[in-house]
Structures are given as C-alpha cells and as structure tokens.
Motif scaffolding. Structure first.
Motif, PDB file in Angstrom:
ATOM      1  N   VAL A 197      -3.591  -7.035  -5.420  1.00 17.82           N
ATOM      2  CA  VAL A 197      -2.613  -8.093  -5.674  1.00 17.82           C
ATOM      3  C   VAL A 197      -3.137  -9.006  -6.780  1.00 17.82           C
ATOM      4  O   VAL A 197      -2.402  -9.372  -7.710  1.00 17.82           O
ATOM      5  CB  VAL A 197      -2.330  -8.875  -4.369  1.00 17.82           C
ATOM      6  CG1 VAL A 197      -1.515 -10.127  -4.667  1.00 17.82           C
ATOM      7  CG2 VAL A 197      -1.603  -7.986  -3.375  1.00 17.82           C
ATOM      8  N   TYR A 236      -1.796  -9.817 -10.578  1.00 14.89           N
ATOM      9  CA  TYR A 236      -1.647 -11.181 -11.109  1.00 14.89           C
ATOM     10  C   TYR A 236      -2.315 -11.298 -12.480  1.00 14.89           C
ATOM     11  O   TYR A 236      -1.709 -11.791 -13.435  1.00 14.89           O
ATOM     12  CB  TYR A 236      -2.254 -12.170 -10.114  1.00 14.89           C
ATOM     13  CG  TYR A 236      -2.385 -13.577 -10.649  1.00 14.89           C
ATOM     14  CD1 TYR A 236      -1.318 -14.468 -10.595  1.00 14.89           C
ATOM     15  CD2 TYR A 236      -3.572 -14.010 -11.224  1.00 14.89           C
ATOM     16  CE1 TYR A 236      -1.434 -15.753 -11.093  1.00 14.89           C
ATOM     17  CE2 TYR A 236      -3.698 -15.293 -11.733  1.00 14.89           C
ATOM     18  CZ  TYR A 236      -2.633 -16.161 -11.666  1.00 14.89           C
ATOM     19  OH  TYR A 236      -2.747 -17.424 -12.168  1.00 14.89           O
ATOM     20  N   LEU A 264      -0.556 -15.590  -3.505  1.00 15.00           N
ATOM     21  CA  LEU A 264      -0.652 -14.128  -3.385  1.00 15.00           C
ATOM     22  C   LEU A 264      -1.900 -13.737  -2.582  1.00 15.00           C
ATOM     23  O   LEU A 264      -1.840 -12.883  -1.695  1.00 15.00           O
ATOM     24  CB  LEU A 264      -0.717 -13.488  -4.780  1.00 15.00           C
ATOM     25  CG  LEU A 264       0.559 -13.576  -5.621  1.00 15.00           C
ATOM     26  CD1 LEU A 264       0.280 -13.110  -7.042  1.00 15.00           C
ATOM     27  CD2 LEU A 264       1.663 -12.728  -5.005  1.00 15.00           C
ATOM     28  N   ALA A 275      -1.748 -11.883   1.055  1.00 15.42           N
ATOM     29  CA  ALA A 275      -2.306 -10.531   1.170  1.00 15.42           C
ATOM     30  C   ALA A 275      -3.345 -10.464   2.283  1.00 15.42           C
ATOM     31  O   ALA A 275      -3.368  -9.517   3.081  1.00 15.42           O
ATOM     32  CB  ALA A 275      -2.916 -10.100  -0.169  1.00 15.42           C
ATOM     33  N   TRP A 288       4.327  -8.402   3.517  1.00 16.02           N
ATOM     34  CA  TRP A 288       4.601  -7.365   2.525  1.00 16.02           C
ATOM     35  C   TRP A 288       5.905  -7.674   1.772  1.00 16.02           C
ATOM     36  O   TRP A 288       5.971  -7.554   0.552  1.00 16.02           O
ATOM     37  CB  TRP A 288       4.681  -6.005   3.233  1.00 16.02           C
ATOM     38  CG  TRP A 288       4.904  -4.846   2.314  1.00 16.02           C
ATOM     39  CD1 TRP A 288       4.267  -4.583   1.139  1.00 16.02           C
ATOM     40  CD2 TRP A 288       5.832  -3.788   2.500  1.00 16.02           C
ATOM     41  NE1 TRP A 288       4.733  -3.418   0.593  1.00 16.02           N
ATOM     42  CE2 TRP A 288       5.698  -2.904   1.408  1.00 16.02           C
ATOM     43  CE3 TRP A 288       6.758  -3.475   3.499  1.00 16.02           C
ATOM     44  CZ2 TRP A 288       6.462  -1.755   1.293  1.00 16.02           C
ATOM     45  CZ3 TRP A 288       7.510  -2.328   3.383  1.00 16.02           C
ATOM     46  CH2 TRP A 288       7.364  -1.477   2.284  1.00 16.02           C
ATOM     47  N   LEU A 314       5.387 -10.415  -0.713  1.00 10.96           N
ATOM     48  CA  LEU A 314       4.729  -9.929  -1.931  1.00 10.96           C
ATOM     49  C   LEU A 314       5.718  -9.171  -2.814  1.00 10.96           C
ATOM     50  O   LEU A 314       5.776  -9.385  -4.029  1.00 10.96           O
ATOM     51  CB  LEU A 314       3.549  -9.016  -1.566  1.00 10.96           C
ATOM     52  CG  LEU A 314       2.353  -9.715  -0.911  1.00 10.96           C
ATOM     53  CD1 LEU A 314       1.310  -8.693  -0.462  1.00 10.96           C
ATOM     54  CD2 LEU A 314       1.709 -10.727  -1.851  1.00 10.96           C
ATOM     55  N   PHE A 341       6.954  -9.924  -6.634  1.00 12.15           N
ATOM     56  CA  PHE A 341       6.832  -8.949  -7.716  1.00 12.15           C
ATOM     57  C   PHE A 341       8.195  -8.643  -8.354  1.00 12.15           C
ATOM     58  O   PHE A 341       8.277  -8.367  -9.545  1.00 12.15           O
ATOM     59  CB  PHE A 341       6.199  -7.647  -7.207  1.00 12.15           C
ATOM     60  CG  PHE A 341       4.785  -7.835  -6.715  1.00 12.15           C
ATOM     61  CD1 PHE A 341       3.989  -8.850  -7.221  1.00 12.15           C
ATOM     62  CD2 PHE A 341       4.250  -7.010  -5.734  1.00 12.15           C
ATOM     63  CE1 PHE A 341       2.688  -9.041  -6.765  1.00 12.15           C
ATOM     64  CE2 PHE A 341       2.957  -7.189  -5.279  1.00 12.15           C
ATOM     65  CZ  PHE A 341       2.177  -8.212  -5.788  1.00 12.15           C
ATOM     66  N   ARG A 394       4.686  -1.859  -9.649  1.00  5.20           N
ATOM     67  CA  ARG A 394       5.561  -2.386  -8.618  1.00  5.20           C
ATOM     68  C   ARG A 394       6.080  -1.261  -7.729  1.00  5.20           C
ATOM     69  O   ARG A 394       6.224  -1.418  -6.525  1.00  5.20           O
ATOM     70  CB  ARG A 394       6.729  -3.109  -9.293  1.00  5.20           C
ATOM     71  CG  ARG A 394       7.308  -4.192  -8.455  1.00  5.20           C
ATOM     72  CD  ARG A 394       8.206  -5.062  -9.292  1.00  5.20           C
ATOM     73  NE  ARG A 394       9.181  -4.277 -10.035  1.00  5.20           N
ATOM     74  CZ  ARG A 394      10.079  -4.818 -10.852  1.00  5.20           C
ATOM     75  NH1 ARG A 394      10.112  -6.131 -11.038  1.00  5.20           N
ATOM     76  NH2 ARG A 394      10.936  -4.064 -11.497  1.00  5.20           N
ATOM     77  N   VAL A 409       3.455  -0.334  -5.300  1.00  5.46           N
ATOM     78  CA  VAL A 409       3.365  -1.350  -4.258  1.00  5.46           C
ATOM     79  C   VAL A 409       4.546  -1.239  -3.281  1.00  5.46           C
ATOM     80  O   VAL A 409       4.423  -1.535  -2.096  1.00  5.46           O
ATOM     81  CB  VAL A 409       3.286  -2.751  -4.908  1.00  5.46           C
ATOM     82  CG1 VAL A 409       3.459  -3.841  -3.876  1.00  5.46           C
ATOM     83  CG2 VAL A 409       1.963  -2.906  -5.620  1.00  5.46           C
ATOM     84  N   TRP A 439       2.637   1.523  -0.741  1.00  7.88           N
ATOM     85  CA  TRP A 439       2.139   0.620   0.285  1.00  7.88           C
ATOM     86  C   TRP A 439       2.974   0.679   1.558  1.00  7.88           C
ATOM     87  O   TRP A 439       2.550   0.129   2.586  1.00  7.88           O
ATOM     88  CB  TRP A 439       2.091  -0.826  -0.230  1.00  7.88           C
ATOM     89  CG  TRP A 439       1.012  -1.059  -1.244  1.00  7.88           C
ATOM     90  CD1 TRP A 439       0.404  -0.122  -2.017  1.00  7.88           C
ATOM     91  CD2 TRP A 439       0.410  -2.315  -1.579  1.00  7.88           C
ATOM     92  NE1 TRP A 439      -0.538  -0.711  -2.828  1.00  7.88           N
ATOM     93  CE2 TRP A 439      -0.546  -2.063  -2.579  1.00  7.88           C
ATOM     94  CE3 TRP A 439       0.585  -3.625  -1.155  1.00  7.88           C
ATOM     95  CZ2 TRP A 439      -1.322  -3.072  -3.153  1.00  7.88           C
ATOM     96  CZ3 TRP A 439      -0.176  -4.634  -1.722  1.00  7.88           C
ATOM     97  CH2 TRP A 439      -1.133  -4.358  -2.711  1.00  7.88           C
TER      98      TRP A 439
END
Lengths: 236, 236, 236, 236, 236
Positions: free
Chosen positions: C87, C91, C108, C112, C140, C143, C147, C172, C175, C179
């Motif tokens: 994360v 950034y 963030l 996380a 999640w 986040l 994003f 992205r 993620v 994820w």
C-alpha cells in the motif's frame, strides 16, 4: 556436534583454507570496482575460483570433522572448475595487454578440463590409473608449454608493460611450482599405497592457498598498478 | 552426515552443477554493471536463472545424498521458472537491438509455461503421459519456430549487428540442441520404464551447465562486446 | 530429512513461490540502480515485500515438509508486513508523478495494518470471527475506494504520464482481483469448516506470485520506461 | 522441528520483529546510496542496529520455539550494541547539520554502555538489582538531558534546518517514550516477581520495532529530504 | 538445541564479539565506497579481519554452547589470518601517505606469520612451549620496533598529515596494549596451569573488540577525514 580439536592439523588446514578463501573472495570482489574495464574480467574470474574454493573447503571441513577423511571427489569437483577458470583468467590477463586468438582460448579450456578429468578418472578407478596419470601430466605440460613458449608469453613480452610482465612471471611460477602438487598428489594417490590421507590433505590445502589466493592477488595487484600507474593507491 | 562418495558420479554431477551455477551467478550479477543499459535486463534475467538453478541444485544434492534419488518435482520447480525466464531473456536480448512486439512477449511466456506444466503433469501422473509429452513437444517446436522463422530472427537479421547475430546463433543452438534433453528425458521418464534415475540425473545436470551457464555467458559476451566495441575489455 | 515428493502439489507450490520470490527480489534490488531517483523508493519497497515473502515461504515450506500443514500465523506474519508495504509502495508510486498528502500516507498505513490484524484475530480466535471478517472487508473496501475514487487516482489522472497511468491501472487491478484471495481465504478459514488446507495453501501461494511478484514488476516496468523514455532499455 | 503455532503470540512477535528488522536493514543499506555524504554515516549506523536486531531476533525466535522462553542475555547482547549505536547515530545526525564536540561523542558512548551494563548486571544478579536499576535510570536521564537541554538540541535549533529539526523532534520522542520500555522491563524483571515472560517479550519486541525501525526511518527520511530538497524523490 | 544462559558470561562474550564484528564488517565494507582510492585497500583489509573474526566467533560460540570450552585452534586459525592482515593494513595505511619499501611489506608479513605460528605450536605441544613463547615475544617486539622506530613511523612523521599522524598513534597503541593480550594468554596457557578457560576466553573476546573493531574504525576515520578534509561528513 563436530568440534575441531587443537591437535587436528589437517582439520585446522581445512579451516584455515576456508577462512583465507573467504577473505580473498571479498577482497577480489571489491577490487573489481577498483580496476579499469580491461582488467575486470580476469579479476572477477579469480574471485570465482576463491568463492568456489571457499564453499568447497567449508563442505570438506564438515566432512573431515564428521568422518576424519574427505573423499577425493570433494577436491576434484573444486578443481574441475577452479583450474580451468584460472587458465581462462590467465588468458584474459594477457588479452588485456595484447592480442591473443580466440582459438587459443578454446584449446586452453579443453586441455584444462581434460587434464582434471583424466586425473579424477584414474584416481577414482574409472580409467587405468597410469593412463589417467599420463594424460594429466601431458595436459599440464601442454599448458606450461603454452605459458612459456606459446603466444601468451610472446604477447606479454611484446606489450612492453612492465608490471604485467612481472605479474605474468609470478602467475607462471605459481602454475609451474604450485600446480605441481596436483600431479604429485595424483601419483601418490594412484600408485604409492598407504599414504596418510591427512598429510596429503594438508599439502593440498596449503598449496591451494597459493594456487587460488596468491594467484588472484597477483592479478589484482597488476590490475591496480596498471589502472592507477603513479602508485597503486595514490589516485582518487 | 551425508557424505558424497568418490564413485557417486550422479551426486558429483549435482555438486558440480551447484558450484558452476554459483560461479555463473556471481559472474553474471557483476557483469550487469559492465554492460550498457539496453543489455542489463537480459543479463540480469540470465543471472536469475543461474541463481535459481544454484539453490535448486544445492537442495537436490542434499536430497540425493540422503536418499539416492531426487523426486522429479525438484527439477520441474526449477525448470518452471528458468525455462520461461530464458525465453524472456532471449526476447529482451533481441529487443535490445531491434523492434519486437509486446504481444510476442506474452505468447512466448505463455507457451513456455504451458510446455513445462504439461511435461510435469504427464510425468507426475496428473495428465495422460502421452498428452503431456505431445503438448510439451508442441510447445518446444512452437518456440523453435519463433526463434528460427519468427519476428525474433527477422529482427536480429535486420539489425546488422554482427556480434549480436553470432550470439543469437549460439543461443538458438543451445535452445535447439541443449533443450532437446528435456523432451527426451520426459519421453524416457514417461514411457521407457526401468531407467537408471542416476544416469538421467547426470544427463540433466550436465545439460543444464550448457542450458543455464553457457546461455548466460553468450548473452553477457555479446553485451560486453556491444558496450565496448573496440575489444571487449579495452574500454574504460 | 524432509523430502518434497512429486505428487505433493501444495509443497511444490511453496517451493515454486520461494524460488519466484527469490528471483524477483534479486531483480528488483538490481533494478533500483536502473531507475531515476523518484522511482527508487517504490521499487525498493516492492523488493522488501518479495524478500520478506521469500524468507517466509522458505520457512513455511520447511514446516509443510515436516508436518504437512502450515499454521496460519506464518501467512499472517508475512502479510502483516507485505500488505502495508505494498500500500505504501503504491502511495510513493503515485507521489513520484504528482502531489499527494502525507495524511493519506498515514491513513493508508493504519487501515492496511488494521485490516490484516482483524483478519488474523478473527481466524486465530482472539476476536469473534464475524467481527474480524467484517473489519477486514471494510478495510479492503476502504483501500479500494482510495485507489479508485480518492486522491491517488486523481493525481495519476492529472499527471498526464501515460505509462504511469497504465501501470496504475494494473496495480489497482492486482489489488482488486489478486487481493480478493485474502478475504476469501479468511471467510473459508473462519466459516467454511472442513476445507482441505492444502488447496487453500496452493491458492494463497499462487495468488502471492501475482500479488508480490507481478506487483513489483509493474512498478519497475513503469519506472524503467519513465527513466529511459525512448524505449525501456535503449538509454545508456 | 520447532513450529510456530497460530496462538503463540509471543513467538509470532519474535517472527514479526525478525522480518521487520530484515526489511528495514535492506531499505537502510540501499538508502545509504541515496543520501549525500554528510548523512551516510548516521543512516549506516541505523542500518547496523537493524542488522544486529534482525540476527538477534532470528536466534531468539529459535530459542523461544525450542524452549518457550528466551534468556535475558539474548536481549541484552543486542541492546549492548544497538542502544550505544543509536546514541552515536543521533550524535552524527546532529553533526551533519551543525558543530558538536568530540568530547560529547565519548560522553554519550560511555554513558550508553554503562546504562545497559548496569541494567544487565542488576537483572542477571551480578550486581544488587536496585543499584543496577538506579544506575540504568540515571544513565537514561542523563542521555535525555543531553538530547533536550544539551549541545545537541542547541546545535539543531541553531541550524535553521527545518526538516532536520522535525526529525530531531521525532528521534528524541522515540528515545523518551520508546526507550522507556527498557527501564520499565528492567524494573519488572528485577522487582515484580511472577511476570509472564511472554508478555514482556511481546512488549520488548513491539517496542523495538519503533526503537530500531522507526528510528532509522526518521533518519533516512530527513537525509533524503535534505539531499533532494525539492521533494524527496523528485531529483534524478 | 544449545541455548545461551543469562549467567554464561563467557558465552555472552562470544555472542557480543560476533555481533560487534558483524556490524563492524558491514560498516567497513560500506565505508570502502566513502574513501578515496589511496585509502580503499587498508579499509578493505580491516574489513577482511572483522569478517574473518565474525565467522570465527560464530563458530566458536557454537562450540562453546555445545561443549563449554573452545579448543585453542579456533582462536589461532583466526589470528593466523587477522594478525598478519592487520600488520599489512598498517603498512598500506602508511603507504597511502608516504613512501615505504616493498621489502618492509614482506618482512612484516613473514614476522607476523611466524609469531602466530610459534605461539600456536608452543601451546598445542608441537614445539617446546618456552621456545614458542620466546619466538612469539621476539616477533611481537620486532613488529613494535618497526612501528615505533622503523620506516613506518618515519614516513608518517614526514608526511605532515596531521589526522594520519593521530590515527597512526592510536593504531600503534592498539598494537602495543591490545595485542599484549596474545603473549599474555600464550604465557598463561603454556605455563600457568589450571586457568579457568572461561576467563581467558572473555579476555580474548573483549580484547578482540578493540584489536579488530577499534583498529578498523581508526583507519576508516582517518580515511574519511582525509577524503573529505573540511569535516568528515560535510562533502556531498
């Protein structure tokens, strides 16, 4: 746990050789950044031989401490890579200062590999010991012939590069005197029964300090002197 | 403690392959700083294959010494990463001297992965051995087709870069001859019962010296020659 | 000695993940010297995630080979560091091309960490599994919201930097899709009893190839393209 | 084989601390090449503390997994090196932006060593626990006095270097709040019998994440900001 | 598993020496890139001594934990390499600022090797202990004579390089006071029966912190000061 005892000189020689090769490896690897482009390859090849030797000695020492003997194959696996690598390092050492043919590279490489292979096969019983010994001797003499009377020496002599000439003198001496331990040990292991394997191990280990360590240091010394001509360490 | 015995040629070949891959890894990693930007990626990818192979052989040697056999999966885990990495290294090798499409990158990557996967599934019994063998053969032939008749060879031919053309010739030869050991071994393991697993291991290990080590050395030799055109080590 | 057997796919997936993370770590570490200053931090942070994953998989593989299962805590110790690091890498990826506030950094990071912590506490029984699952999902989604709809996406869109925009799209996506395995596995482990832990391990290990490896490769590809705009490897 | 179980939070905290220190070490070592000459020493000293901590935690974790407790001496061997190293890192941090005397260097070093030594001797029973505790407290208060009211703070204040001033604020805060765990743990171990050694270990391990990791990150953040003033990562 | 206990001060001193040498090695290796060309060799040689010492202490600690004693040969294998390396480092330290003959290099090297060898042979019983002790004392006094009254001190005095002169003063002091532990320990081990081997180990280990660590730090401090004259860390 296997502990090295104070009176175990053979074990101590494995330990000493391991630490010396470790230190030489770090020095040679760092030194690759001190020398100019043309010398980097031969310095790096020397570093490869000391790295291989360091790991090899580390493993051989463990075997020695556990069993009080080290099978031949540990030494030969190391030599099968380090001896050809040093022959190649010597080739690129000369090529940094003068012209040498690519064909010579391949001849030197093949002869060096065959020499080690024949010795191993003779000692391990995969070939008649006498044949293995003779091929090994022939290969070594051929290499010495190239180094003394072939294009390599000629190219060095013509270069007019004095530090490189002195370095070549020492490298050739190591290959002549220091490497004589290998056919000698080969002879003893193949024909002279009843040798104390500890003594032979000590002789091999101390010889390899010269044959791996001093060999690399000579190359790096020449390379530094040539890179920073007005005194090795005076340049910024 | 598991000790390598002098007559254990298969074990010795694991040891030799481990040391050779270790030395190749150090050389290729250092060489990434010798070559110009456009060559760094393919040299580094070659280094990754020798690093993976070095660790893989280290572990496989330990298994061999302990059990006198190495399950297939050790080889296949290594190949599943090293073969696609080499295909990609070859792609970026060509891309350093001429245009090649990104689509080709993905085709090569997918085919290389599928090829290894099919062979593994056939040998391990997760797929019909014949099917796995045939997919593996098809994938290999497709890759050879791309290397001989596809855009890669075309781009190299058009580049007019003579050292790169010679290098590409050798790399393609390694992929043709050297990689033939994999479908061959796959065939033997899948169909020809009763093979001595030691012999196959020796063949694999020696082949990988070429397929990982020589492959990387060809790439780095071309990269150094192209970076310092007037003689590999004369620059700087 | 614990030996990986050919049909042990879960063990093989640990081994494959270990080797892949090892290779990715070497590549990303070397690549930090290829990219310009502004990209160095996000490439290095990606390298940290693959290094942690490599050591983590090495240890988890050992546990799997010895006991045929890997306690949850091995995965969570790794995720507790790698997920926040990624994360943060995202950034700094955005901050390399446009302005983003420091406050966002802390938001963030905290979210996380809390997300992973809640999942772990739910699965390990230190918290009600439903509560842990819900906090994990909420974190999640938060986040993803940042994003997709927050300042990060905005800053990327405004930058006009096309390769970075494409890279951000892929990061992205990883993620979002990649994820998703974590809350899914969390759900299965917390509520769906009787799962085969081997299958879940395989899913985790393969997903992490994408989530750690591909993630880092996307960042490094963008960084190289931006550093050497006229073709990734043509500069220098 | 010792396996970390999911509910073993103390063991997990050793594992987490090990991985975090490993990642911090790699980041700080790489970052030494990002910062200008004057910052290199304090960044490197921070890296040394995380390297020592990483190896230390690795060994302590092994002891914990094998015996469910970690003798005090593991922590104290680490602190005996990391605490003085951080005091010295703080000294060189300040010296990078303003003048500080060499005599202060020696005072800080001696006090830091004596502080740790006294705590250890008190806890291990080589000295009266109360005496050890009091010397430890006195040493810590002396260090805080130097950081708040001595030449270090003065030099930072006079420098007019705003990022360094903010960094110094955070470093001093870590030394005030984060390091308070050490006399506290010393008090508990020396006087409050019957503590659960697991809880103390968790507290130590999490505190060290701040005291080693965050400490180094603050130094490197200031150094990067000062090296590339117009935004940390915008310079090439 | 061998666990270090809190009251095992000798074991703790091995552990402390190991961590200190590890940290010193990292610092000295990194510092080779901070100093100008003329200082690189002596800094690197110092790094080699701390690397050898780190590995040596790691192994000796393992032996101590397993058997509560460490055979002499562990110390002597280390000293056989580190003492000559430091003598050589001192030689190249001086050569960086003034002329010294190559013959002196060889004299120093040979005497340093003979000194260690004689002590070892005396203690291990391969030579009469008194003879070994006397040769060891003679070698040490010869080295001190060279450092105080020979060409090295003369060359330093003539150089007019004030930081180097101060550094030489400290290095010579370490060689005079710090190295006195070796003949002293040699005397105790050879003649004074019934010594507690733990106390001698602690003395050796703490002395080596000075003899390896402080020695290297003095060299690197001089080298940094000379490379960046206007304040060690002020140059970019």
């Amino acid at each position: 746990m296997s502990v090295l005892q104070t009176t175990d000189i053979a074990g101590g020689s494995y330990s000493l050789a391991f630490f010396a090769m470790l230190a030489a490896s770090v020095l040679l690897l760092i030194a690759t950044s001190w020398v100019s482009g043309r010398w980097k390859l031969s310095v790096t090849l020397s570093a490869l031989t000391t790295i291989i030797a360091a790991v090899n000695y580390y493993e051989a020492r463990g075997v020695w401490l556990a069993t009080s003997q080290v099978p031949l194959i540990y030494h030969y696996v190391g030599w099968a890579l380090t001896i050809p690598l040093e022959v190649i390092a010597l080739y690129f050492f000369v090529r940094a200062i003068g012209p040498v043919s690519v064909a010579l590279f391949w001849r030197l490489l093949v002869v060096a590999v065959v020499t080690i292979l024949a010795r191993f096969m003779g000692e391990a019983g995969f070939m008649h010991p006498t044949l293995g010994f003779l091929i090994g001797i022939a290969g070594w003499l051929y290499l010495l012939g190239e180094f003394y009377f072939g294009r390599l020496g000629e190219s060095v002599a013509k270069s007019g590069n004095e530090p490189a000439q002195r370095g070549y003198f020492w490298l050739r001496l190591i290959v002549t005197i220091g490497w004589a331990i290998y056919p000698l040990g080969n002879f003893i292991a193949s024909f002279a029964g009843g040798t104390d394997s500890g003594s032979l191990a000590i002789a091999y280990n101390l010889a390899d300090l010269i044959n791996r360590g001093a060999f690399g240091l000579v190359i790096v010394a020449v390379a530094i002197n040539h890179t920073h001509p007005s005194g090795a360490k005076k340049g910024a």
